[in-house]
Every structure is written in C-alpha cells, then in structure tokens.
Design a protein around this motif. Structure first.
Motif, PDB file in Angstrom:
ATOM      1  N   ARG A  21       0.906  -1.283  -0.026  1.00 57.33           N
ATOM      2  CA  ARG A  21      -0.133   0.208  -0.090  1.00 57.33           C
ATOM      3  C   ARG A  21       0.828   1.262  -0.004  1.00 57.33           C
ATOM      4  O   ARG A  21       0.474   2.272  -0.741  1.00 57.33           O
ATOM      5  CB  ARG A  21      -1.096  -0.033   1.224  1.00 57.33           C
ATOM      6  N   ILE A  22       2.037   1.137   0.697  1.00 55.84           N
ATOM      7  CA  ILE A  22       2.969   2.174   0.755  1.00 55.84           C
ATOM      8  C   ILE A  22       3.580   2.632  -0.379  1.00 55.84           C
ATOM      9  O   ILE A  22       3.733   3.709  -1.127  1.00 55.84           O
ATOM     10  CB  ILE A  22       3.771   2.168   2.028  1.00 55.84           C
ATOM     11  N   VAL A  23       3.828   1.393  -1.121  1.00 56.87           N
ATOM     12  CA  VAL A  23       4.602   1.607  -2.515  1.00 56.87           C
ATOM     13  C   VAL A  23       3.567   2.339  -3.403  1.00 56.87           C
ATOM     14  O   VAL A  23       4.175   3.239  -4.275  1.00 56.87           O
ATOM     15  CB  VAL A  23       4.788   0.033  -3.005  1.00 56.87           C
ATOM     16  N   SER A  24       2.448   2.054  -3.379  1.00 60.94           N
ATOM     17  CA  SER A  24       1.562   2.651  -4.311  1.00 60.94           C
ATOM     18  C   SER A  24       1.466   4.131  -4.014  1.00 60.94           C
ATOM     19  O   SER A  24       1.293   4.997  -5.018  1.00 60.94           O
ATOM     20  CB  SER A  24       0.150   1.729  -4.216  1.00 60.94           C
ATOM     21  N   GLN A  25       1.145   4.236  -2.773  1.00 61.45           N
ATOM     22  CA  GLN A  25       1.074   5.881  -2.360  1.00 61.45           C
ATOM     23  C   GLN A  25       2.277   6.559  -2.616  1.00 61.45           C
ATOM     24  O   GLN A  25       1.942   7.836  -3.299  1.00 61.45           O
ATOM     25  CB  GLN A  25       0.837   5.666  -0.918  1.00 61.45           C
ATOM     26  N   VAL A  26       3.504   5.899  -2.451  1.00 59.07           N
ATOM     27  CA  VAL A  26       4.812   6.749  -2.963  1.00 59.07           C
ATOM     28  C   VAL A  26       4.656   6.938  -4.524  1.00 59.07           C
ATOM     29  O   VAL A  26       5.085   8.032  -4.826  1.00 59.07           O
ATOM     30  CB  VAL A  26       5.970   6.030  -2.227  1.00 59.07           C
ATOM     31  N   SER A  27       4.418   5.947  -5.166  1.00 53.51           N
ATOM     32  CA  SER A  27       4.426   5.786  -6.396  1.00 53.51           C
ATOM     33  C   SER A  27       3.598   6.936  -7.228  1.00 53.51           C
ATOM     34  O   SER A  27       3.935   7.794  -7.926  1.00 53.51           O
ATOM     35  CB  SER A  27       4.145   4.613  -7.109  1.00 53.51           C
ATOM     36  N   ARG A  28       2.299   7.099  -6.553  1.00 49.91           N
ATOM     37  CA  ARG A  28       1.383   8.094  -7.047  1.00 49.91           C
ATOM     38  C   ARG A  28       1.656   9.232  -6.839  1.00 49.91           C
ATOM     39  O   ARG A  28       1.838  10.284  -7.478  1.00 49.91           O
ATOM     40  CB  ARG A  28      -0.069   7.505  -6.427  1.00 49.91           C
ATOM     41  N   ARG A  29       2.447   9.520  -5.730  1.00 47.09           N
ATOM     42  CA  ARG A  29       2.876  11.158  -5.374  1.00 47.09           C
ATOM     43  C   ARG A  29       3.747  11.364  -6.137  1.00 47.09           C
ATOM     44  O   ARG A  29       3.908  12.491  -6.467  1.00 47.09           O
ATOM     45  CB  ARG A  29       3.239  10.934  -3.698  1.00 47.09           C
ATOM     46  N   LEU A  31       4.559  10.682  -9.238  1.00 47.18           N
ATOM     47  CA  LEU A  31       3.968  10.959 -10.736  1.00 47.18           C
ATOM     48  C   LEU A  31       3.137  12.091 -10.457  1.00 47.18           C
ATOM     49  O   LEU A  31       3.103  13.256 -11.350  1.00 47.18           O
ATOM     50  CB  LEU A  31       3.152   9.754 -11.090  1.00 47.18           C
ATOM     51  N   ALA A  32       2.266  12.240  -9.414  1.00 46.26           N
ATOM     52  CA  ALA A  32       1.615  13.503  -9.435  1.00 46.26           C
ATOM     53  C   ALA A  32       2.112  14.805  -9.213  1.00 46.26           C
ATOM     54  O   ALA A  32       1.475  16.039  -9.740  1.00 46.26           O
ATOM     55  CB  ALA A  32       0.286  13.475  -8.190  1.00 46.26           C
ATOM     56  N   THR A  33       3.304  14.616  -8.438  1.00 43.84           N
ATOM     57  CA  THR A  33       4.054  15.934  -8.253  1.00 43.84           C
ATOM     58  C   THR A  33       5.088  16.187  -9.289  1.00 43.84           C
ATOM     59  O   THR A  33       5.630  17.431  -9.293  1.00 43.84           O
ATOM     60  CB  THR A  33       4.792  15.954  -6.822  1.00 43.84           C
ATOM     61  N   GLY A  34       5.105  15.263 -10.248  1.00 44.63           N
ATOM     62  CA  GLY A  34       6.164  15.445 -11.269  1.00 44.63           C
ATOM     63  C   GLY A  34       7.628  15.277 -10.759  1.00 44.63           C
ATOM     64  O   GLY A  34       8.568  15.702 -11.429  1.00 44.63           O
ATOM     65  N   ALA A  35       7.852  14.531  -9.514  1.00 43.98           N
ATOM     66  CA  ALA A  35       9.175  14.526  -9.128  1.00 43.98           C
ATOM     67  C   ALA A  35       9.878  13.662  -9.957  1.00 43.98           C
ATOM     68  O   ALA A  35      11.248  13.708 -10.116  1.00 43.98           O
ATOM     69  CB  ALA A  35       9.084  13.859  -7.763  1.00 43.98           C
ATOM     70  N   VAL A  36       9.094  12.683 -10.616  1.00 41.52           N
ATOM     71  CA  VAL A  36       9.884  11.763 -11.638  1.00 41.52           C
ATOM     72  C   VAL A  36       9.093  11.659 -12.706  1.00 41.52           C
ATOM     73  O   VAL A  36       8.045  12.023 -12.751  1.00 41.52           O
ATOM     74  CB  VAL A  36      10.216  10.290 -11.169  1.00 41.52           C
TER      75      VAL A  36
END
Length: 215
Positions: A21-29, A31-36
């Motif tokens: 669940r945390i993997v998904s949360q971090v990955s979405r964050r 992408l959403a912020t454009g960090a990667v």
C-alpha cells in the motif's frame, strides 16, 4: 530518492517500505508531483518484492508454496513423525486441530530470526538439556525444511534466506548500478530483513534508515 534518481537514473536508488500500500502511495505521489517523469522499473519495493526480484533476476526463482500447501505439508510431516513415535513430547496436543497452525507459526518465527533447523538443534544441545518437547519441535522443523529443500520449494519466510545468500555470493542482478539504499517507515525488523539490509548496504555508497520518533 528523487535526488539520486534524477542525477543517476532509476537504477541508482532503492527505496524499501513496509507494505505494498505504501509502495502505491509513494509511486502515485511521485507521478502526481512530477518528481519523476516515469515509473518504469522503479525501485520502490517491500522486502518480499525485493526478494522476488533478486530470485527472478538471478535465475534462482523456485516455486513458492501457498498457505494451503504449507498446511497440508505440515499435516503430513506431523502424521509421519507421530507414527514413528518421535512426537511424544507434544503429548495429547499432537492430535488437536490447532497443532498444524502452531507448528507453522513456530517455524516462521525461527526463520524470521534466521535460525536454521541445524542451528536450532545445536542451540538446544548447547543449552545443556533437551526435553522431549524440544526434540519434537526440532524433528518437525528439520523434516519440514528437508521436504522443501528436496523438492526445490520455499515458503515465504524462506525466500529471505535465498535473497540474503544470493547477495552474499555476489549475485546482485539487477542492483549493479545501485548507489543509495533508503529504508523508510519500519518500527522494527526481523533478523533476516536486517541481514538483507546489511548486504545491500555493503554494495551501496550510502544507506539511510529512518525510524519513528518514539520517546
């Protein structure tokens, strides 16, 4: 994580977190912020998924038995040892419905502590006394693990042993470019998780482990 990936590429950083669940949360964050800009082959993983990745990449992937298969296997082990009169130390509990679950939980605890059947038996001998109960527990653990080994199978707890041993042998595909290991969100670790982390730290230039602030 973002800083290392931007400078050196996605293979340079490994971020380990407690749950999928945390993997998904971090990955979405990210992408959403454009960090990667993309999450292809991203190295944001749990310990089990890291172990799976290492086993697959180094052609060491063996079939993992399901919970039901483990239960049936343990049932057969207990029945066979009981017929051989090797479980007298378990007394009347050997015939109770909960004995299989109890033995599986016991073995999982030993495996998470990185204690093999041989080490368990040696530890009992070094303690200076061995009860019938200890002999029964040692027999069940040894027989269960022997069946797994002979059939080239592993259980969930056992996959960490294989991942740890692969790293120790220098079989580190696909982590050859790893420069930074980040371990975040854990309040404690099993012995095998710590051993895997230590192996990873020996390969990386930098390792950072965060822990909760708890007075």
């Amino acid at each position: 994580y973002v800083s290392v990936v931007r400078e050196n590429g996605s293979d340079a950083a490994l971020l380990l977190v407690p749950t999928t669940r945390i993997v998904s949360q971090v990955s979405r964050r990210l992408l959403a912020t454009g960090a990667v800009t993309g999450l292809v082959d991203v190295r944001i993983l749990t310990f089990p998924s890291l172990a799976d990745m290492l086993l697959r990449a180094n052609n060491a992937q063996a079939p993992e038995i399901s919970d039901m298969q483990r239960w049936l296997l343990m049932s057969q082990v207990i029945a066979r040892l009981n017929r051989e009169k090797r479980l007298r130390g378990l007394g009347s509990s050997v015939d109770t419905p909960g004995i299989v679950d109890a033995m599986l939980s016991f073995i999982d605890e030993l495996k998470r502590a990185a204690i093999s059947p041989e080490q368990f038996s040696e530890g009992l001998a070094q303690a200076g006394f061995v009860r019938l109960l200890d002999e029964a527990l040692a027999a069940v653990y040894a027989e269960y693990q022997q069946v797994l080994t002979q059939n080239h199978l592993y259980d969930t707890a056992g996959k960490f042993w294989q991942a740890r041993d692969l790293l120790a042998e220098g079989k580190i595909v696909p982590l050859e470019q790893m420069k930074c290991v980040l371990v975040d969100g854990f309040s404690d670790f099993t012995t095998t998780e710590l051993q895997v982390t230590a192996r990873l730290a020996s390969l990386a230039d930098e390792t950072t482990i965060s822990v909760p602030l708890n007075p």
